[in-house]
Motif scaffolding. Structure first.
Motif, PDB file in Angstrom:
ATOM      1  N   MET A   1      35.587  51.357  33.731  1.00 43.09           N
ATOM      2  CA  MET A   1      35.778  51.939  32.399  1.00 43.09           C
ATOM      3  C   MET A   1      35.608  53.454  32.411  1.00 43.09           C
ATOM      4  O   MET A   1      35.767  54.101  31.369  1.00 43.09           O
TER       5      MET A   1
ATOM      6  N   ASN B   1      37.394  55.963  33.557  1.00 41.59           N
ATOM      7  CA  ASN B   1      38.557  56.765  33.169  1.00 41.59           C
ATOM      8  C   ASN B   1      38.732  56.799  31.654  1.00 41.59           C
ATOM      9  O   ASN B   1      39.104  57.837  31.088  1.00 41.59           O
ATOM     10  N   PHE B   2      38.476  55.688  30.999  1.00 41.46           N
ATOM     11  CA  PHE B   2      38.595  55.651  29.545  1.00 41.46           C
ATOM     12  C   PHE B   2      37.494  56.476  28.879  1.00 41.46           C
ATOM     13  O   PHE B   2      37.721  57.110  27.847  1.00 41.46           O
ATOM     14  N   GLN B   3      36.309  56.474  29.491  1.00 40.58           N
ATOM     15  CA  GLN B   3      35.206  57.236  28.921  1.00 40.58           C
ATOM     16  C   GLN B   3      35.368  58.735  29.129  1.00 40.58           C
ATOM     17  O   GLN B   3      35.015  59.537  28.257  1.00 40.58           O
TER      18      GLN B   3
ATOM     19  N   PRO C   1      39.053  59.860  26.474  1.00 41.36           N
ATOM     20  CA  PRO C   1      39.141  58.868  25.390  1.00 41.36           C
ATOM     21  C   PRO C   1      40.560  58.601  24.907  1.00 41.36           C
ATOM     22  O   PRO C   1      40.833  57.519  24.370  1.00 41.36           O
TER      23      PRO C   1
ATOM     24  N   LEU D   1      42.955  57.796  26.565  1.00 37.03           N
ATOM     25  CA  LEU D   1      43.511  56.685  27.327  1.00 37.03           C
ATOM     26  C   LEU D   1      43.263  55.332  26.659  1.00 37.03           C
ATOM     27  O   LEU D   1      43.893  54.334  27.032  1.00 37.03           O
ATOM     28  N   TRP D   2      42.369  55.299  25.668  1.00 38.01           N
ATOM     29  CA  TRP D   2      42.131  54.036  24.964  1.00 38.01           C
ATOM     30  C   TRP D   2      43.388  53.558  24.233  1.00 38.01           C
ATOM     31  O   TRP D   2      43.486  52.391  23.837  1.00 38.01           O
TER      32      TRP D   2
ATOM     33  N   PRO E   1      45.078  50.256  26.199  1.00 35.51           N
ATOM     34  CA  PRO E   1      44.710  48.882  25.817  1.00 35.51           C
ATOM     35  C   PRO E   1      44.936  48.604  24.337  1.00 35.51           C
ATOM     36  O   PRO E   1      45.200  47.456  23.956  1.00 35.51           O
TER      37      PRO E   1
ATOM     38  N   THR F   1      46.967  49.026  31.370  1.00 34.10           N
ATOM     39  CA  THR F   1      45.513  49.067  31.248  1.00 34.10           C
ATOM     40  C   THR F   1      44.851  48.857  32.607  1.00 34.10           C
ATOM     41  O   THR F   1      43.900  49.559  32.967  1.00 34.10           O
TER      42      THR F   1
ATOM     43  N   VAL G   1      45.446  52.068  34.752  1.00 40.98           N
ATOM     44  CA  VAL G   1      44.619  53.200  34.322  1.00 40.98           C
ATOM     45  C   VAL G   1      43.159  52.977  34.691  1.00 40.98           C
ATOM     46  O   VAL G   1      42.466  53.897  35.129  1.00 40.98           O
ATOM     47  N   ALA G   2      42.677  51.753  34.505  1.00 39.53           N
ATOM     48  CA  ALA G   2      41.280  51.451  34.833  1.00 39.53           C
ATOM     49  C   ALA G   2      40.994  51.667  36.318  1.00 39.53           C
ATOM     50  O   ALA G   2      39.948  52.212  36.694  1.00 39.53           O
TER      51      ALA G   2
END
Length: 378
Positions: free
Chosen positions: A258, A260-262, A265, A267-268, A271, A304, A307-308
């Motif tokens: 997680m 990369n999403f953090q 942001p 990138l959220w 999903p 998703t 990216v993850a």
């Protein structure tokens, strides 16, 4: 394109391979989805022939996306191709032989007017859809957990896992995500290609599978965030350096998929598209928009995972430091450059041809059409 350095080319090809995989999931995905619902939505011989003829003229063209994706992996990431296609050989053979059933079932089913004969090919078509869909999802589930392989000092790869180990609970959950989203894609496609009563059954199937896709996708995401050890590079990885996976250090930390999403942001949205697209399938009333929404959901699910895992392409569960990334598992700079030129020429041609084919073959398939053109249809 001299402004493109090795680092840029590597990233571009990571994105292009991802686009090809998404193209396969969307385009051949509805073929697999139709195959999976074929024995259930089609209640009699005429209706099942309608389903087959909805994909009959286009399935082989859609299969090009799989060939392109596999070819791109071979050319862009030869080490990844070598490890994956040797270590996962048994699973890939099962997929290959199941895919063989589709053209055979489509071509041979209606050759004899015998109920047993046709029933056999109906279920063969079902197998040709559900097996690849499940195994592709199981493969992604195992990638997120890491695959048991390592290299020796001469860069020979050794796979130490078994076929049974691939069928672990998390991988099977991801496999069910794949099955449900492709059923959604196939049912949404049938809603633009068929009429009542097939249309009504496809509508119910699309809504149920869309809801299942959201639920299973969210559950899998929670499992990744709270119970799966992700991979992160600690040191030794050069974006412009040689393609040598033995030069870096990697750590495994629960929930690090997680990161990369953090860290970004925005990138959220990836999903979020998977969930929003599937929910839109349930509420949208226009058939064309529903199919587009389904495709957006499928693209979001596949993207998703990419990216993850970025920048990892093939993590190693037994030797994390030897995991393959887009930075140290790629071909040479010259190879990537020449491939990019070819891609810029031929991918637009493939897209244009695909769009033309679907425009020419637009319209709904009916039982009456099958009866009137019995000599020219499947």
């Amino acid at each position: 394109m001299e402004f493109l350095d090795y680092e840029s080319l590597r990233f571009i090809w990571w994105a292009l391979v991802g686009i090809l995989l998404i193209g396969f999931a969307i385009m051949d995905g509805f073929d697999l989805g139709v195959a999976m619902v074929h024995p259930f939505i089609g209640r009699n011989d005429g209706e099942r022939r309608v389903l087959m003829n909805s994909i009959g003229p286009t399935w082989d063209g859609n299969q090009v996306w799989l060939i392109l994706g596999a070819g791109a992996v071979l050319a862009a990431w030869p080490t990844v191709y070598a490890v994956a296609f040797s270590g996962l050989y048994a699973a890939l053979l099962i997929v290959l032989f199941s895919l063989f059933l589709r053209p055979v079932a489509i071509d041979y089913r209606s050759k004899l007017e015998n109920s047993t004969w046709r029933s056999f090919w109906d279920w063969s078509l079902f197998v040709s859809g559900v097996v690849p869909a499940l195994i592709f999802g199981v493969t992604f589930g195992n990638l997120l957990q890491g695959v048991p392989f390592h290299f020796d000092d001469t860069m020979r790869s050794f796979y130490t896992g078994t076929l049974a180990e691939l069928l672990n609970p998390f991988a099977l959950l991801v496999g069910l995500v794949s099955v449900s989203m492709l059923v959604m894609q196939g049912a949404s496609f049938l809603m633009i290609k068929t009429e009542a009563p097939i249309y009504q059954r496809a509508a119910v199937t699309a809504k149920i599978s869309a809801l299942l896709t959201v639920i299973l996708f969210v559950v899998a995401g929670y499992w990744v965030a709270s119970g799966i050890d992700g991979y992160q590079v600690v040191s030794g990885l050069s974006h412009n350096g040689p393609s040598n996976p033995l030069l870096k250090e990697v750590s495994m930390v629960t929930g690090s998929w997680m990161n990369n999403f953090q860290s970004a942001p925005a990138l959220w949205i990836v999903p979020a598209l998977a969930v929003i697209g599937a929910l839109a399938v349930i509420v949208i009333r226009r058939d064309g928009l529903r199919f587009i929404a389904s495709g957006i959901s499928v693209a979001g699910v596949v993207a998703t995972a990419g990216v993850a895992m970025f920048p990892f392409v093939l993590p190693s569960s037994t030797h994390p430091a030897q995991s393959l990334t887009m930075w140290d598992g790629s071909s040479s700079e010259q190879t990537l450059y020449l491939m990019l030129i070819a891609a810029l020429i031929f991918v637009p041609l493939i897209l244009a041809y695909t769009a033309w084919v679907f425009r020419v073959l637009r319209g709904r398939v009916t039982v009456a059409h099958i009866r009137e053109n019995d000599h020219a249809v499947y």
